[in-house]
Design an enzyme around this catalytic site. Structure first.
Site, PDB file in Angstrom:
ATOM      1  N   SER A 248     -44.309  34.887  14.904  1.00 47.89           N
ATOM      2  CA  SER A 248     -43.334  33.925  15.412  1.00 47.89           C
ATOM      3  C   SER A 248     -42.915  34.180  16.839  1.00 47.89           C
ATOM      4  O   SER A 248     -42.394  33.283  17.496  1.00 47.89           O
ATOM      5  CB  SER A 248     -42.086  33.931  14.510  1.00 47.89           C
ATOM      6  OG  SER A 248     -41.476  35.214  14.501  1.00 47.89           O
TER       7      SER A 248
ATOM      8  N   HIS B 254     -45.867  29.853   9.749  1.00 47.54           N
ATOM      9  CA  HIS B 254     -46.235  29.136  10.972  1.00 47.54           C
ATOM     10  C   HIS B 254     -47.674  28.629  10.947  1.00 47.54           C
ATOM     11  O   HIS B 254     -48.144  28.076  11.942  1.00 47.54           O
ATOM     12  CB  HIS B 254     -46.023  30.047  12.189  1.00 47.54           C
ATOM     13  CG  HIS B 254     -44.610  30.462  12.384  1.00 47.54           C
ATOM     14  ND1 HIS B 254     -43.677  29.684  13.040  1.00 47.54           N
ATOM     15  CD2 HIS B 254     -43.951  31.573  11.983  1.00 47.54           C
ATOM     16  CE1 HIS B 254     -42.515  30.299  13.049  1.00 47.54           C
ATOM     17  NE2 HIS B 254     -42.646  31.446  12.416  1.00 47.54           N
TER      18      HIS B 254
ATOM     19  N   LYS C 166     -40.537  24.183   8.106  1.00 44.57           N
ATOM     20  CA  LYS C 166     -41.209  24.055   9.401  1.00 44.57           C
ATOM     21  C   LYS C 166     -42.072  22.796   9.397  1.00 44.57           C
ATOM     22  O   LYS C 166     -41.573  21.701   9.596  1.00 44.57           O
ATOM     23  CB  LYS C 166     -41.985  25.343   9.708  1.00 44.57           C
ATOM     24  CG  LYS C 166     -41.042  26.537   9.913  1.00 44.57           C
ATOM     25  CD  LYS C 166     -41.762  27.813  10.208  1.00 44.57           C
ATOM     26  CE  LYS C 166     -40.815  28.932  10.605  1.00 44.57           C
ATOM     27  NZ  LYS C 166     -39.815  29.283   9.584  1.00 44.57           N
TER      28      LYS C 166
END
Length: 380
Positions: free
Chosen positions: A171, A199, A231
């Site tokens: 990240s 992610h 996300k």
């Protein structure tokens, strides 16, 4: 006179202020006032009308809250449907939805290890992994970043149950873990591999199926993934994905699943709608990567130092923590929201701006963002 119980907090606050590390909550308005390059809404789905409508419908039908833990009253047909479709989409046998990605990492690490076992953890892993290692009561070996050989050495030195854990995409700098090398090392040792794909889901792999799918590792017997629904899927919550027997084990042993209130129906409904939308529009994943590459190439061509993105995170170096804070504030004043990473959030002590690409950014918005970051860049 004895000190008051919390006088020590004032000393801590002064030290943070002196180091330029004070953090402040900043409530955002309902209608965006800034161009958003700070959130993790990689696919631009959190305000998509299908997603918000699904959240509203779920709240009306199932209620505002889950009403209890998943094992008592907190499971609905939405949760079960989301788990089935998420597992199938990512290429795993089963999935388990929790209230956050943080809780998912704690669940996997504490339930799959324990006293006498070994966790080998990448030095760049997310704080939720660090905390999961601490809570697991397992021996933890922190190894150099993205180094399968270091993982192999740590595993070789331990007799007994072992697990290696890594972010799929880190990240801070947005670089990807060497998943195939890590899987080979774990397979040779008989160790499990746990990958936090927070992610990667929605950005990497065919149609956004995630980093493990991209590496050809999804569904492997020794492979477990965690993910967040907050996300790319634009909602809230987390999930653990893996073999059915692993998921059943978590249902029976993972404390952050057993003793936590279930994910609110609205969040489950929104995540399910996002997942179905992504299946229908797989090009969103590639677009997010394209935007990230464009940001990186234009910023570095102009002289800034950045890390080439492997997914949707673009990390731009700042000269100091104070400079990073000023830079982010100047971008905000100019109408662009960007992330600001500084110690202790960055283990290497290097402060950064973090820009997150979104699939729905237009060419004009990309150009505006690049121009603003360059114009506000600190000289020292």
């Amino acid at each position: 006179m004895p000190l008051a119980p919390f006088d020590w907090i004032d000393d801590e606050a002064r030290r943070r202020a002196d180091a330029g590390l004070v953090r402040t909550l900043r409530p955002r308005p309902a209608e965006p006032e800034l161009l958003d390059l700070a959130s993790n809404d990689y696919l631009g789905l959190t305000r998509h009308p299908e997603v918000t409508a699904a959240a509203a419908e779920a709240a009306h039908r199932w209620g505002a809250g889950a009403t209890g833990s998943r094992l008592v009253t907190g499971s609905t047909e939405l949760h079960a449907g989301l788990e089935r479709e998420l597992a199938a989409f990512c290429g795993f046998e089963a999935a388990l939805v929790l209230s956050s990605g943080y809780a998912a990492n704690l669940a996997a690490l504490t339930a799959l290890t324990g006293r006498g076992s070994l966790i080998v953890s990448d030095a760049g892993n997310h704080a939720s992994i660090v905390d999961g290692c601490r809570l697991s009561r397992a021996e933890t070996a922190v190894v150099p970043h993205a180094d399968p050989e270091a993982v192999a050495k740590a595993l070789h030195a331990h007799d007994g149950r072992a697990l290696a854990v890594t972010d799929s995409v880190f990240s801070v700098d947005g670089d990807a873990a060497p998943l195939r090398g890590l899987a080979d090392v774990c397979r040779a040792r008989g160790a499990a591999l746990l990958v936090d794909d927070a992610h990667g889901l929605g950005v990497l792999g065919e149609g956004g199926r995630g980093a493990l799918a991209a590496a050809g590792l999804a569904g492997g017997e020794g492979i477990v993934a965690t993910a967040t629904l907050s996300k790319s899927l634009g909602s809230q919550g987390g999930a653990v994905l893996g073999p059915a027997r692993v998921i059943d084990h978590l249902v029976n042993t993972a404390r952050t699943f057993i003793f936590d209130t279930g994910l609110a129906p609205a969040a489950a409904g929104a995540a399910l709608a996002s997942l179905r939308l992504l299946r229908r529009e797989p090009e969103r994943a590639g677009r997010a990567r394209t935007v990230a590459t464009a940001l990186y190439e234009r910023l570095t061509a102009a002289g800034l130092t950045a890390v080439r993105p492997d997914a949707a995170v673009v990390s731009v170096r700042a000269p100091s923590a104070d400079a990073a804070v000023r830079w982010a504030a100047d971008c905000r004043t100019a109408g662009i929201a960007v992330g600001c990473f500084r110690p202790p959030s960055v283990p290497d002590g290097i402060s950064r701006l973090r820009l997150t690409a979104r699939a729905d950014l237009t060419e004009a918005q990309i150009a505006n963002a690049v121009e603003t970051v360059l114009r506000t860049a600190p000289t020292a």
